[in-house]
Design an enzyme around this catalytic site. Structure first.
Site, PDB file in Angstrom:
ATOM      1  N   ARG A  27      66.938  48.206 -31.493  1.00 54.76           N
ATOM      2  CA  ARG A  27      67.055  48.809 -32.832  1.00 54.76           C
ATOM      3  C   ARG A  27      67.892  47.949 -33.781  1.00 54.76           C
ATOM      4  O   ARG A  27      68.011  48.237 -34.959  1.00 54.76           O
ATOM      5  CB  ARG A  27      67.682  50.200 -32.729  1.00 54.76           C
ATOM      6  CG  ARG A  27      66.928  51.158 -31.838  1.00 54.76           C
ATOM      7  CD  ARG A  27      67.641  52.476 -31.702  1.00 54.76           C
ATOM      8  NE  ARG A  27      67.595  53.220 -32.932  1.00 54.76           N
ATOM      9  CZ  ARG A  27      66.577  54.006 -33.294  1.00 54.76           C
ATOM     10  NH1 ARG A  27      65.537  54.114 -32.478  1.00 54.76           N
ATOM     11  NH2 ARG A  27      66.576  54.648 -34.426  1.00 54.76           N
ATOM     12  N   TRP A  74      71.807  46.957 -37.262  1.00 54.16           N
ATOM     13  CA  TRP A  74      70.965  46.096 -38.086  1.00 54.16           C
ATOM     14  C   TRP A  74      71.435  46.352 -39.497  1.00 54.16           C
ATOM     15  O   TRP A  74      71.311  47.455 -40.012  1.00 54.16           O
ATOM     16  CB  TRP A  74      69.479  46.460 -37.923  1.00 54.16           C
ATOM     17  CG  TRP A  74      68.575  45.532 -38.683  1.00 54.16           C
ATOM     18  CD1 TRP A  74      68.145  44.303 -38.299  1.00 54.16           C
ATOM     19  CD2 TRP A  74      68.028  45.741 -39.988  1.00 54.16           C
ATOM     20  NE1 TRP A  74      67.341  43.750 -39.254  1.00 54.16           N
ATOM     21  CE2 TRP A  74      67.261  44.606 -40.314  1.00 54.16           C
ATOM     22  CE3 TRP A  74      68.096  46.779 -40.912  1.00 54.16           C
ATOM     23  CZ2 TRP A  74      66.571  44.470 -41.512  1.00 54.16           C
ATOM     24  CZ3 TRP A  74      67.407  46.653 -42.113  1.00 54.16           C
ATOM     25  CH2 TRP A  74      66.664  45.510 -42.405  1.00 54.16           C
ATOM     26  N   GLU A 479      47.734  38.870 -38.500  1.00 59.16           N
ATOM     27  CA  GLU A 479      48.644  39.158 -37.384  1.00 59.16           C
ATOM     28  C   GLU A 479      49.155  37.854 -36.771  1.00 59.16           C
ATOM     29  O   GLU A 479      50.323  37.733 -36.429  1.00 59.16           O
ATOM     30  CB  GLU A 479      47.934  40.010 -36.343  1.00 59.16           C
ATOM     31  CG  GLU A 479      48.595  40.109 -34.986  1.00 59.16           C
ATOM     32  CD  GLU A 479      50.002  40.724 -35.000  1.00 59.16           C
ATOM     33  OE1 GLU A 479      50.452  41.209 -36.061  1.00 59.16           O
ATOM     34  OE2 GLU A 479      50.659  40.688 -33.942  1.00 59.16           O
ATOM     35  N   LYS A 483      53.073  36.959 -36.400  1.00 56.60           N
ATOM     36  CA  LYS A 483      53.675  36.592 -35.110  1.00 56.60           C
ATOM     37  C   LYS A 483      54.406  35.264 -35.212  1.00 56.60           C
ATOM     38  O   LYS A 483      55.538  35.116 -34.761  1.00 56.60           O
ATOM     39  CB  LYS A 483      52.581  36.475 -34.028  1.00 56.60           C
ATOM     40  CG  LYS A 483      52.043  37.766 -33.505  1.00 56.60           C
ATOM     41  CD  LYS A 483      52.845  38.334 -32.373  1.00 56.60           C
ATOM     42  CE  LYS A 483      53.724  39.494 -32.686  1.00 56.60           C
ATOM     43  NZ  LYS A 483      53.376  40.492 -33.648  1.00 56.60           N
ATOM     44  N   GLU A 486      57.573  35.494 -37.579  1.00 55.15           N
ATOM     45  CA  GLU A 486      58.685  36.381 -37.202  1.00 55.15           C
ATOM     46  C   GLU A 486      59.446  35.872 -35.977  1.00 55.15           C
ATOM     47  O   GLU A 486      60.584  36.264 -35.760  1.00 55.15           O
ATOM     48  CB  GLU A 486      58.216  37.807 -36.979  1.00 55.15           C
ATOM     49  CG  GLU A 486      57.378  38.047 -35.744  1.00 55.15           C
ATOM     50  CD  GLU A 486      57.084  39.533 -35.543  1.00 55.15           C
ATOM     51  OE1 GLU A 486      57.945  40.367 -35.818  1.00 55.15           O
ATOM     52  OE2 GLU A 486      55.965  39.835 -35.106  1.00 55.15           O
ATOM     53  N   HIS A 502      39.369  30.251 -53.342  1.00 55.54           N
ATOM     54  CA  HIS A 502      39.837  30.882 -54.588  1.00 55.54           C
ATOM     55  C   HIS A 502      41.317  30.629 -54.825  1.00 55.54           C
ATOM     56  O   HIS A 502      42.018  31.473 -55.399  1.00 55.54           O
ATOM     57  CB  HIS A 502      39.542  32.392 -54.545  1.00 55.54           C
ATOM     58  CG  HIS A 502      38.084  32.689 -54.418  1.00 55.54           C
ATOM     59  ND1 HIS A 502      37.181  32.455 -55.431  1.00 55.54           N
ATOM     60  CD2 HIS A 502      37.361  33.141 -53.366  1.00 55.54           C
ATOM     61  CE1 HIS A 502      35.968  32.784 -55.021  1.00 55.54           C
ATOM     62  NE2 HIS A 502      36.045  33.208 -53.773  1.00 55.54           N
ATOM     63  N   LYS A 601      63.500  46.068 -33.642  1.00 54.21           N
ATOM     64  CA  LYS A 601      62.243  46.549 -33.080  1.00 54.21           C
ATOM     65  C   LYS A 601      61.727  47.774 -33.811  1.00 54.21           C
ATOM     66  O   LYS A 601      60.538  47.948 -33.980  1.00 54.21           O
ATOM     67  CB  LYS A 601      62.448  46.887 -31.595  1.00 54.21           C
ATOM     68  CG  LYS A 601      61.184  47.314 -30.880  1.00 54.21           C
ATOM     69  CD  LYS A 601      60.180  46.197 -30.793  1.00 54.21           C
ATOM     70  CE  LYS A 601      58.921  46.604 -30.090  1.00 54.21           C
ATOM     71  NZ  LYS A 601      57.880  45.562 -30.168  1.00 54.21           N
TER      72      LYS A 601
HETATM   73  C1  AGP Z   1      55.556  43.333 -35.166  1.00 51.15           C
HETATM   74  O1  AGP Z   1      55.604  42.160 -34.364  1.00 51.15           O
HETATM   75  C2  AGP Z   1      56.862  43.641 -35.819  1.00 51.15           C
HETATM   76  N1  AGP Z   1      57.883  43.838 -34.869  1.00 51.15           N
HETATM   77  C3  AGP Z   1      56.747  44.727 -36.867  1.00 51.15           C
HETATM   78  O2  AGP Z   1      55.826  44.291 -37.838  1.00 51.15           O
HETATM   79  C4  AGP Z   1      56.289  46.129 -36.363  1.00 51.15           C
HETATM   80  O3  AGP Z   1      54.943  46.080 -35.989  1.00 51.15           O
HETATM   81  C5  AGP Z   1      56.437  47.113 -37.528  1.00 51.15           C
HETATM   82  O4  AGP Z   1      57.808  47.166 -37.873  1.00 51.15           O
HETATM   83  C6  AGP Z   1      55.939  48.519 -37.203  1.00 51.15           C
HETATM   84  O5  AGP Z   1      56.690  49.039 -36.148  1.00 51.15           O
HETATM   85  P1  AGP Z   1      56.113  50.343 -35.400  1.00 51.15           P
HETATM   86  O6  AGP Z   1      54.818  49.948 -34.781  1.00 51.15           O
HETATM   87  O7  AGP Z   1      57.157  50.720 -34.392  1.00 51.15           O
HETATM   88  O8  AGP Z   1      55.911  51.410 -36.457  1.00 51.15           O
END
Ligand code: AGP
Length: 606
Positions: A27, A74, A479, A483, A486, A502, A601
């Site tokens: 978290r 965080w 995606e 990945k 991040e 474009h 997370k």
């Molecule tokens: C994905 O790799 C990230 N950690 C982030 O985008 C995540 O998917 C997003 O914060 C949504 O989280 P959730 O699925 O727990 O709602």
């Protein structure tokens, strides 16, 4: 998004608090701290950075006491320094907080005018001084907290302890999750049941606006009006074993490799394997008559939802509106009466997604959620839960949860199509058969990752990376970019391949790698044209495809050969290469793969 814990114990609690915090690091992990009541006095230890820094601090300066609270942070308000780390305290009270106190500036000004001296930049410190102020006026601890809660605006989960009180801990919840744990003569608090799993599996989930008074022999819960209320204690499913990495270097690697297994578990939940058909539980909604589907989520979960849009429109012929949660609820989008809103969330606690769920519910939508934590707030506020059986996902970068979200959405799209007669049984059986191939097709990709190590060695020298895809490969391109950025901190963007000409094509030169998600499907030839446009400008192309490399008709920097899967299931199968590209690039760049900087997370603040 922070993690909070509390223990009203019968033995020293410092190390147990740290153990609980370790299970909440997903978290946030900018800083951590604990506070206890020892011989009637409040003591505190805090440290910047990862939890291990707090552990070192406690070895140097142990903290005794049988009552304590802890926090892993965080940062939302105030830099991630030790001074801003929780717990915050005065000589009379100590508080840990998850959420945002939106009126903290007004509170701070008013309290400063009354002589209170603030030491930090945080919103949470206003809570400490408010409670202290109420106690200084003569209120007891419980009444002081009740008076304080009435003055707070925003979102909070609070755990509170008091000087001189070794049989009292208080809790309050508004907008951020909070769980009470019931032990043998001990009581616990945690942001989720996972944190409390080493101590108890009997938990009570506080509801919105609840506050609680804990003593060694139990908890009294009050609702937002202050009236006593009964909240049931339930058995938690949280795994008592701290998930470990097995023989992998990182949780992310382990979770990538768990995908064949957890996708199989998720398929087993939705498919009648013997009959070869989809079997979703009675969702209590007449799928044949819903006028429209709305999908909303954040980050990777949003990209899963976007693939779901393609599937639902194609196989169920239902129009789908999709938007990221932080936008949908603010643009007053018209929502058709009786519509179905689907929320995708690994944690089930993402504040933006939860707030949009509530918005859609208030606007007459039936609510379904695709979640990995069945006891989460999003799950508990849904009419229908479509679970992903990915198991705990510890790596901040979502991998197995993503492919399980896709799996659940694929099954739901087929069920919706059958309910509306948009696909016949033969088509359903054929597509279910393709889904059942996916675990093997993914497993076969995980036997040799050397090509990804070599590619990563090139990518790590880049400044910008482009990902391209068409149709249902377009969300995969986005995606893939997410990945990579991040966990490696390299800038990357995902684009619809048809959009390149474009504008973005101006970015192309010899040092910009272009990673193309290009399964052989109805759009492959058009994607080949886009690759040739890139090659004509010297771009370095990485083609991810089941086509052979000559099919590109241009020079490739690399070709990742893929198994031939059905175009229905390609998005699930093609998730693996984009995960491995990001993973190996991050490993070679030496970033913190499982806990990348600035991230957490579960984002439980808006
Ligand atoms: C994905 O790799 C990230 N950690 C982030 O985008 C995540 O998917 C997003 O914060 C949504 O989280 P959730 O699925 O727990 O709602």
């Amino acid at each position: 998004m922070c993690g909070i814990v509390g223990i009203l114990g019968t033995k020293p609690v410092a190390l147990d608090l740290v153990d609980a915090l370790r299970r909440l690091e997903y978290r946030g992990y900018d800083s951590a701290g604990i506070a206890t009541v020892e011989n009637g006095r409040l003591g505190r230890r805090r440290a910047e950075g990862k939890l291990r820094n707090l552990e070192h601090r406690l070895v140097e300066e142990p903290l005794k006491g049988h009552v304590g609270i802890g926090h892993t942070r965080w940062a939302t308000h105030g830099r991630p320094t030790e001074r801003n780390a929780h717990p915050h305290m005065s000589p009379r009270v100590s508080v840990v907080h998850n959420g945002i106190i939106e009126n903290f500036r007004e509170l701070r000004e008013a309290l400063t005018a009354k002589g209170h001296v603030f030491e930090t930049e945080t919103d949470t410190e206003a809570v400490v001084h408010l409670i202290t102020h109420e106690m200084d006026k003569g209120l007891g601890p419980v009444d002081a907290v009740k008076a304080t809660l009435k003055q707070l605006e925003g979102a909070f989960a609070l755990a509170i302890i008091f000087a001189g009180q070794d049989n009292l801990m208080m809790a309050a919840r508004l907008g951020s999750p909070l769980v009470i744990g019931h032990g043998e003569g001990e009581m616990y608090l945690g942001s989720d049941a996972i944190a409390l799993a080493p101590f108890t599996d009997t938990v009570t989930y506080l509801e919105e606006g609840d506050f609680a008074v804990l003593s060694h022999n139990g908890a009294q819960v009050f609702d937002k009006s202050g009236a006593p209320v009964e909240r049931n204690a339930v058995k938690s499913q949280a795994n008592a074993l701290l998930v470990d990495k097995g023989n992998h270097r990182h949780f992310m690697a382990k979770e990538i490799h768990e995908q064949p297994e957890v996708i199989s578990h998720t398929l087993a939940h939705y498919l009648d394997m013997a009959d070869g058909t989809v079997r979703i539980p009675d969702v209590g909604i007449d799928l044949a008559t819903i006028p429209r589907v709305t999908i909303s989520a954040c980050g990777t979960a949003y990209y899963a939802g976007l693939v779901g849009k393609y599937w639902i429109e194609r196989f169920a012929r239902v129009p789908v509106e999709i938007d990221i949660a932080s936008e949908l609820r603010y643009r007053e989008a018209p929502l058709p009466p009786g519509g179905l809103a689907i929320f995708v969330s690994q944690s089930g606690e993402t504040a933006d997604t939860l707030a949009t769920l509530r918005y859609c519910k208030e606007n007459g939508q039936r609510i379904a959620s695709v979640v990995n934590v069945r006891t989460s707030t999003i799950a508990r506020e849904s009419d229908v839960v479509l679970p992903t059986l990915a198991g705990p996902e510890i790596g901040v970068a979502s991998t197995k949860a993503f492919t399980c979200q896709l799996t659940a959405l694929a099954c739901f799209a087929l069920a919706l199509g059958r309910a509306r007669g948009a696909i016949d049984e033969a088509t359903e059986r054929a597509l279910v058969k393709e889904l059942m191939e996916v675990p093997r097709q993914i497993a076969n990709q995980l036997t040799d990752e050397s090509q990804y190590e070599a590619l990563a060695h090139q990518l790590m020298k880049s400044r910008d990376v482009l990902y391209l895809g068409r149709g249902q490969s377009y969300p995969l391109a986005m995606e893939g970019a997410l990945k990579l950025k991040e966990i490696s901190y390299l800038h990357a963007e995902g684009y619809a391949a048809g959009e390149l000409k474009h504008g973005p094509i101006a970015l192309i030169d010899e040092i910009v790698p272009v990673i193309v998600v290009a399964p052989v499907d109805a759009l492959f030839d058009k994607t080949v044209s886009n690759m040739q446009e890139v090659a004509a400008r010297g771009g370095q192309i990485v083609m991810i495809s089941n086509a052979d490399e000559n099919s590109a008709g241009c020079q490739l920097a690399a070709h990742i050969a893929m198994p031939t899967a059905h175009d229905f299931t390609n998005p699930i199968v093609y998730a693996v290469p984009i995960q491995l590209i990001a993973y190996h690039t991050a490993v070679q760049m030496g970033t913190d793969v499982d806990q990348p900087r600035n991230l957490a997370k579960s984002v439980t603040v808006e």
